[in-house]
Design a protein around this motif. Structure first.
Motif, mmCIF file in Angstrom:
data_model
loop_
_atom_site.group_PDB
_atom_site.id
_atom_site.type_symbol
_atom_site.label_atom_id
_atom_site.label_comp_id
_atom_site.label_asym_id
_atom_site.label_seq_id
_atom_site.Cartn_x
_atom_site.Cartn_y
_atom_site.Cartn_z
ATOM 1 N N PRO A 1 0.734 -1.297 0.255
ATOM 2 C CA PRO A 1 0.041 0.119 0.256
ATOM 3 C C PRO A 1 1.297 1.058 0.472
ATOM 4 O O PRO A 1 2.387 1.317 0.680
ATOM 5 C CB PRO A 1 -1.169 -0.342 1.563
ATOM 6 C CG PRO A 1 -0.175 -1.350 2.321
ATOM 7 C CD PRO A 1 0.989 -1.680 1.133
ATOM 8 N N PRO A 2 0.730 2.504 -0.375
ATOM 9 C CA PRO A 2 1.041 3.761 -0.595
ATOM 10 C C PRO A 2 1.235 4.737 0.621
ATOM 11 O O PRO A 2 0.310 5.868 1.049
ATOM 12 C CB PRO A 2 0.411 4.828 -1.830
ATOM 13 C CG PRO A 2 -1.208 3.847 -1.897
ATOM 14 C CD PRO A 2 -1.229 2.200 -0.662
ATOM 15 N N GLU A 3 1.889 4.008 2.030
ATOM 16 C CA GLU A 3 1.662 4.519 2.613
ATOM 17 C C GLU A 3 3.267 4.706 2.843
ATOM 18 O O GLU A 3 3.610 4.322 3.307
ATOM 19 C CB GLU A 3 0.699 3.595 3.843
ATOM 20 C CG GLU A 3 -0.357 3.101 3.659
ATOM 21 C CD GLU A 3 -0.916 1.799 5.000
ATOM 22 O OE1 GLU A 3 -0.391 1.450 4.978
ATOM 23 O OE2 GLU A 3 -2.016 2.602 4.533
ATOM 24 N N CYS A 4 3.577 5.864 3.968
ATOM 25 C CA CYS A 4 4.730 6.407 4.677
ATOM 26 C C CYS A 4 4.595 5.039 5.302
ATOM 27 O O CYS A 4 3.938 4.901 6.752
ATOM 28 C CB CYS A 4 4.448 7.230 5.582
ATOM 29 S SG CYS A 4 5.655 7.991 6.742
ATOM 30 N N PRO A 5 5.797 4.452 5.978
ATOM 31 C CA PRO A 5 6.199 3.571 7.046
ATOM 32 C C PRO A 5 6.518 4.130 8.161
ATOM 33 O O PRO A 5 6.624 3.561 9.272
ATOM 34 C CB PRO A 5 8.013 2.987 6.428
ATOM 35 C CG PRO A 5 8.572 4.144 5.203
ATOM 36 C CD PRO A 5 7.246 4.598 4.856
ATOM 37 N N PHE A 6 6.763 5.298 8.274
ATOM 38 C CA PHE A 6 6.808 5.900 9.678
ATOM 39 C C PHE A 6 5.462 6.307 10.432
ATOM 40 O O PHE A 6 5.144 6.365 12.052
ATOM 41 C CB PHE A 6 7.483 6.961 9.598
ATOM 42 C CG PHE A 6 9.216 6.843 9.426
ATOM 43 C CD1 PHE A 6 10.047 6.091 9.990
ATOM 44 C CD2 PHE A 6 9.890 7.460 7.802
ATOM 45 C CE1 PHE A 6 11.427 5.785 8.784
ATOM 46 C CE2 PHE A 6 10.794 6.873 7.515
ATOM 47 C CZ PHE A 6 11.596 5.910 7.983
ATOM 48 N N CYS A 7 4.838 7.160 9.618
ATOM 49 C CA CYS A 7 3.424 7.459 10.550
ATOM 50 C C CYS A 7 1.848 6.495 9.850
ATOM 51 O O CYS A 7 0.795 7.185 10.096
ATOM 52 C CB CYS A 7 3.085 8.910 10.036
ATOM 53 S SG CYS A 7 3.051 9.300 8.602
ATOM 54 N N ASP A 8 2.106 5.609 8.586
ATOM 55 C CA ASP A 8 1.476 5.149 8.326
ATOM 56 C C ASP A 8 0.179 5.914 7.407
ATOM 57 O O ASP A 8 -0.619 5.323 6.835
ATOM 58 C CB ASP A 8 0.413 4.184 9.435
ATOM 59 C CG ASP A 8 1.437 2.817 9.783
ATOM 60 O OD1 ASP A 8 2.611 2.848 9.283
ATOM 61 O OD2 ASP A 8 1.288 2.232 11.376
ATOM 62 N N CYS B 1 6.530 14.671 7.236
ATOM 63 C CA CYS B 1 5.977 13.646 8.035
ATOM 64 C C CYS B 1 6.127 13.966 9.544
ATOM 65 O O CYS B 1 7.273 14.690 9.790
ATOM 66 C CB CYS B 1 7.369 12.675 7.610
ATOM 67 S SG CYS B 1 5.773 10.860 8.592
ATOM 68 N N PRO B 2 5.207 13.637 10.177
ATOM 69 C CA PRO B 2 5.340 13.993 11.431
ATOM 70 C C PRO B 2 5.779 12.888 12.584
ATOM 71 O O PRO B 2 6.179 13.876 13.299
ATOM 72 C CB PRO B 2 3.873 14.017 12.527
ATOM 73 C CG PRO B 2 2.890 12.761 11.550
ATOM 74 C CD PRO B 2 3.658 13.080 10.000
ATOM 75 N N TYR B 3 6.615 12.069 11.644
ATOM 76 C CA TYR B 3 7.564 11.524 12.577
ATOM 77 C C TYR B 3 9.442 11.279 12.298
ATOM 78 O O TYR B 3 9.838 10.743 12.710
ATOM 79 C CB TYR B 3 6.526 9.522 13.081
ATOM 80 C CG TYR B 3 5.234 10.109 13.702
ATOM 81 C CD1 TYR B 3 6.014 9.928 14.815
ATOM 82 C CD2 TYR B 3 4.655 9.860 12.768
ATOM 83 C CE1 TYR B 3 4.205 10.210 15.693
ATOM 84 C CE2 TYR B 3 3.511 9.457 13.498
ATOM 85 C CZ TYR B 3 3.352 9.715 14.878
ATOM 86 O OH TYR B 3 2.232 9.995 15.108
ATOM 87 N N LEU B 4 9.402 12.276 11.228
ATOM 88 C CA LEU B 4 10.771 12.619 10.522
ATOM 89 C C LEU B 4 11.234 13.980 11.165
ATOM 90 O O LEU B 4 9.869 14.853 11.272
ATOM 91 C CB LEU B 4 10.400 12.574 9.340
ATOM 92 C CG LEU B 4 10.322 10.662 8.525
ATOM 93 C CD1 LEU B 4 10.725 11.024 7.035
ATOM 94 C CD2 LEU B 4 11.671 9.959 9.158
#
Length: 145
Positions: free
Chosen positions: A36-43, A107-110
């Motif tokens: 799926p096209p999701e960010c691995p950090f914030c999903d 990205c909120p987690y980077l």
């Protein structure tokens, strides 16, 4: 030793090591289909596009198109007529040009890399979206017992 079938979520590196450095530098490290096209950090779900680096994909903020001059050089992405994402690098944008925002800078987690006010607002918005996905309120949940 028999044949071992290996599967990896990481694409093969480009043919040249200089290209591999560019893939990492530009953030073209998104998982390709069928993932799926999701960010691995914030999903958070993003728009995923192939890049000119064979087998490498980039995540771009969905529905966000900004004036190109508001993004720093090397963070300006456009979608070509073939549907490939292309980084404009240091090219000076034409007046009125618009580009896509790479998810990794909002990205909120980077760790933030761009200190522009609208980028901070978009990161905050993404943080709230991610919290709604995973952090349910403690109070007010119906009693299931």
């Amino acid at each position: 030793m028999g044949d071992l079938e290996t599967t990896s979520s990481c694409p093969d590196p480009p043919d040249r090591s200089a290209d591999y450095f560019q893939v990492l530098f530009e953030g073209a490290t998104a998982p390709g289909p069928p993932a799926p096209p999701e960010c691995p950090f914030c999903d958070l779900r993003q728009d995923r596009y192939p890049t000119s680096y064979t087998g490498h994909w980039i995540l771009l903020e969905p529905r966000v198109l900004v004036p190109a001059h508001t993004l720093p050089p090397r963070r300006r992405w456009v979608i070509t007529s073939t549907g490939t994402a292309m980084n404009l690098w240091d090219a000076e944008p034409l007046p009125g040009a618009r580009c896509r925002v790479p998810h990794r800078i909002v990205c909120p987690y980077l760790v933030p890399e761009v200190g522009r006010p609208w980028v901070t607002v978009l990161r905050r918005h993404n943080r709230e979206r991610a919290q709604r996905l995973f952090e349910l309120p403690e109070e007010g949940l119906p009693d299931t017992g």
